[in-house]
Design a protein around this motif. Structure first.
Motif, mmCIF file in Angstrom:
data_model
loop_
_atom_site.group_PDB
_atom_site.id
_atom_site.type_symbol
_atom_site.label_atom_id
_atom_site.label_comp_id
_atom_site.label_asym_id
_atom_site.label_seq_id
_atom_site.Cartn_x
_atom_site.Cartn_y
_atom_site.Cartn_z
ATOM 1 N N ALA A 37 0.851 -1.187 0.000
ATOM 2 C CA ALA A 37 0.000 0.000 0.000
ATOM 3 C C ALA A 37 0.888 1.240 0.000
ATOM 4 N N LYS A 38 0.510 2.193 -0.805
ATOM 5 C CA LYS A 38 1.094 3.532 -0.794
ATOM 6 C C LYS A 38 -0.097 4.461 -0.585
ATOM 7 N N PRO A 39 -0.563 4.597 0.664
ATOM 8 C CA PRO A 39 -1.866 5.218 0.917
ATOM 9 C C PRO A 39 -2.015 6.633 0.389
ATOM 10 N N VAL A 40 -0.920 7.396 0.396
ATOM 11 C CA VAL A 40 -0.954 8.726 -0.211
ATOM 12 C C VAL A 40 0.321 8.921 -1.010
ATOM 13 N N ALA A 41 0.161 9.450 -2.220
ATOM 14 C CA ALA A 41 1.321 9.689 -3.082
ATOM 15 C C ALA A 41 1.182 11.055 -3.734
ATOM 16 N N ALA A 42 2.198 11.886 -3.564
ATOM 17 C CA ALA A 42 2.266 13.167 -4.258
ATOM 18 C C ALA A 42 3.220 13.014 -5.437
ATOM 19 N N GLY A 43 2.999 13.817 -6.468
ATOM 20 C CA GLY A 43 3.817 13.702 -7.661
ATOM 21 C C GLY A 43 3.276 12.681 -8.628
ATOM 22 N N CYS A 44 1.951 12.663 -8.781
ATOM 23 C CA CYS A 44 1.311 11.719 -9.707
ATOM 24 C C CYS A 44 1.173 12.349 -11.092
ATOM 25 N N GLU A 45 1.176 11.517 -12.113
ATOM 26 C CA GLU A 45 1.027 11.984 -13.490
ATOM 27 C C GLU A 45 -0.343 11.612 -14.027
ATOM 28 N N ARG A 46 -0.874 12.481 -14.852
ATOM 29 C CA ARG A 46 -2.184 12.210 -15.459
ATOM 30 C C ARG A 46 -2.038 11.201 -16.591
ATOM 31 N N THR A 47 -2.867 10.167 -16.553
ATOM 32 C CA THR A 47 -2.875 9.151 -17.595
ATOM 33 C C THR A 47 -4.319 8.922 -18.023
ATOM 34 N N SER A 48 -4.502 8.081 -19.021
ATOM 35 C CA SER A 48 -5.856 7.767 -19.480
ATOM 36 C C SER A 48 -6.659 7.032 -18.414
ATOM 37 N N GLU A 49 -5.961 6.447 -17.444
ATOM 38 C CA GLU A 49 -6.638 5.720 -16.374
ATOM 39 C C GLU A 49 -6.781 6.540 -15.104
ATOM 40 N N GLY A 50 -6.320 7.801 -15.146
ATOM 41 C CA GLY A 50 -6.364 8.653 -13.968
ATOM 42 C C GLY A 50 -4.967 8.966 -13.478
ATOM 43 N N LEU A 51 -4.869 9.604 -12.315
ATOM 44 C CA LEU A 51 -3.564 9.936 -11.754
ATOM 45 C C LEU A 51 -2.821 8.663 -11.342
ATOM 46 N N ARG A 52 -1.557 8.597 -11.705
ATOM 47 C CA ARG A 52 -0.742 7.443 -11.381
ATOM 48 C C ARG A 52 0.607 7.917 -10.838
ATOM 49 N N ASN A 53 1.103 7.196 -9.818
ATOM 50 C CA ASN A 53 2.369 7.513 -9.183
ATOM 51 C C ASN A 53 3.396 6.430 -9.507
ATOM 52 N N GLU A 54 4.584 6.840 -9.886
ATOM 53 C CA GLU A 54 5.630 5.893 -10.292
ATOM 54 C C GLU A 54 5.969 4.896 -9.188
ATOM 55 N N ASP A 55 6.059 5.384 -7.951
ATOM 56 C CA ASP A 55 6.399 4.495 -6.840
ATOM 57 C C ASP A 55 5.295 3.471 -6.593
ATOM 58 N N ALA A 56 4.051 3.928 -6.625
ATOM 59 C CA ALA A 56 2.929 3.008 -6.398
ATOM 60 C C ALA A 56 2.863 1.947 -7.487
ATOM 61 N N LEU A 57 3.173 2.338 -8.723
ATOM 62 C CA LEU A 57 3.180 1.366 -9.822
ATOM 63 C C LEU A 57 4.284 0.328 -9.615
ATOM 64 N N ALA A 58 5.437 0.771 -9.107
ATOM 65 C CA ALA A 58 6.532 -0.175 -8.833
ATOM 66 C C ALA A 58 6.124 -1.166 -7.756
ATOM 67 N N LEU A 59 5.446 -0.685 -6.723
ATOM 68 C CA LEU A 59 4.960 -1.579 -5.666
ATOM 69 C C LEU A 59 3.920 -2.553 -6.221
ATOM 70 N N GLN A 60 3.047 -2.042 -7.067
ATOM 71 C CA GLN A 60 2.007 -2.891 -7.662
ATOM 72 C C GLN A 60 2.619 -4.071 -8.414
ATOM 73 N N ALA A 61 3.744 -3.821 -9.079
ATOM 74 C CA ALA A 61 4.393 -4.878 -9.867
ATOM 75 C C ALA A 61 4.927 -6.000 -8.994
ATOM 76 N N GLN A 62 5.088 -5.756 -7.695
ATOM 77 C CA GLN A 62 5.625 -6.777 -6.790
ATOM 78 C C GLN A 62 4.540 -7.457 -5.955
ATOM 79 N N CYS A 63 3.287 -7.153 -6.251
ATOM 80 C CA CYS A 63 2.185 -7.771 -5.510
ATOM 81 C C CYS A 63 1.757 -9.072 -6.177
ATOM 82 N N ASP A 64 1.695 -10.137 -5.412
ATOM 83 C CA ASP A 64 1.311 -11.446 -5.926
ATOM 84 C C ASP A 64 0.472 -12.165 -4.864
ATOM 85 N N PRO A 65 -0.842 -12.311 -5.129
ATOM 86 C CA PRO A 65 -1.581 -12.017 -6.350
ATOM 87 C C PRO A 65 -1.732 -10.512 -6.610
ATOM 88 N N ALA A 66 -2.112 -10.189 -7.849
ATOM 89 C CA ALA A 66 -2.169 -8.799 -8.274
ATOM 90 C C ALA A 66 -3.216 -8.011 -7.497
#
Length: 226
Positions: A37-66
């Motif tokens: 969990a990255k409960p709050v993240a500043a420095g997010c970028e706008r994408t077609s799916e909404g605001l996304r944070n680079e660190d949170a995406l990196a953490l997501q890649a290490q979650c198993d199950p997804a």
């Protein structure tokens, strides 16, 4: 037994996410299910799916199950500044109760090894009355401290460890992460930290040009955590 930890750092930009991803990867190698969990993240970028944070995406890649991104990072702030300032400017209401609720949804997945990553250091404010330290206390989880190896790291590490203890929270372990490739006497500083920090030492991660989770995991020992 389910293992859950809060990841904090001795400062901002000292590689909390890099180390958290390495710890999650190391846990996966042992066959454990993982969540983050990255409960709050500043420095997010706008994408077609909404605001996304680079660190949170990196953490997501290490979650198993997804895990869905929104579960990992429920509060997204666009400005790359202190979370409480960004929240004030963007009309968000940051509270311990709000962030803890998001973390508990991740805990409900009952992964065997779960990390909650803070933002910045231990005393980063959420609002005029609460800090991220209050979130760790609300969640009742031990802390993993990431020490950014650069000039001043000994003072920062000892003060952070003392603050964690003063808050009545267990320091479950610490990692030394080389963030300044030109730091003088890194091994001497590491030796001093080992003597002064009264908590399990989980490893030293040298300066890496490409600090992938797999590579970082090679330098970590999660035995004290699991």
């Amino acid at each position: 037994m389910l293992k859950r930890y809060f990841v904090t750092g001795t400062d901002t930009e000292i590689g909390k996410t890099t180390i958290a991803c390495g710890l999650l990867c190391a846990a996966r190698r042992t066959g454990l299910t993982t969540a983050a969990a990255k409960p709050v993240a500043a420095g997010c970028e706008r994408t077609s799916e909404g605001l996304r944070n680079e660190d949170a995406l990196a953490l997501q890649a290490q979650c198993d199950p997804a895990l869905a991104y929104e579960l990992i990072n429920p509060v997204t702030l666009e400005a790359a500044i202190a979370p409480h300032i960004a929240a004030n400017e963007e009309g968000a209401n940051l509270t311990v109760e709000l962030l803890a609720g998001g973390c508990l949804q991740v805990f409900d997945r009952k992964a065997e090894f779960t990390l909650v990553e803070g933002a910045g250091g231990w005393r980063v404010p959420l609002n005029p009355e609460q800090t991220l330290a209050d979130l760790a206390r609300e969640l009742r989880v031990p802390v993993i401290m990431v020490v950014g190896m650069r000039l001043g790291c000994i003072n920062h590490a000892i003060l952070t460890a003392e603050a964690i203890a003063a808050d009545g929270i267990e320091l479950a372990g610490w990692v030394a992460n080389q963030v300044d490739p030109d730091m003088s006497r890194p091994q001497e500083n590491l030796a001093t930290l080992k003597k002064l920090i009264q908590a399990p030492y989980l490893g030293y991660v040298p300066w890496l040009e490409d600090a992938t989770a797999d590579l970082v995991a090679d330098f970590l020992d999660i035995t004290p955590l699991v």
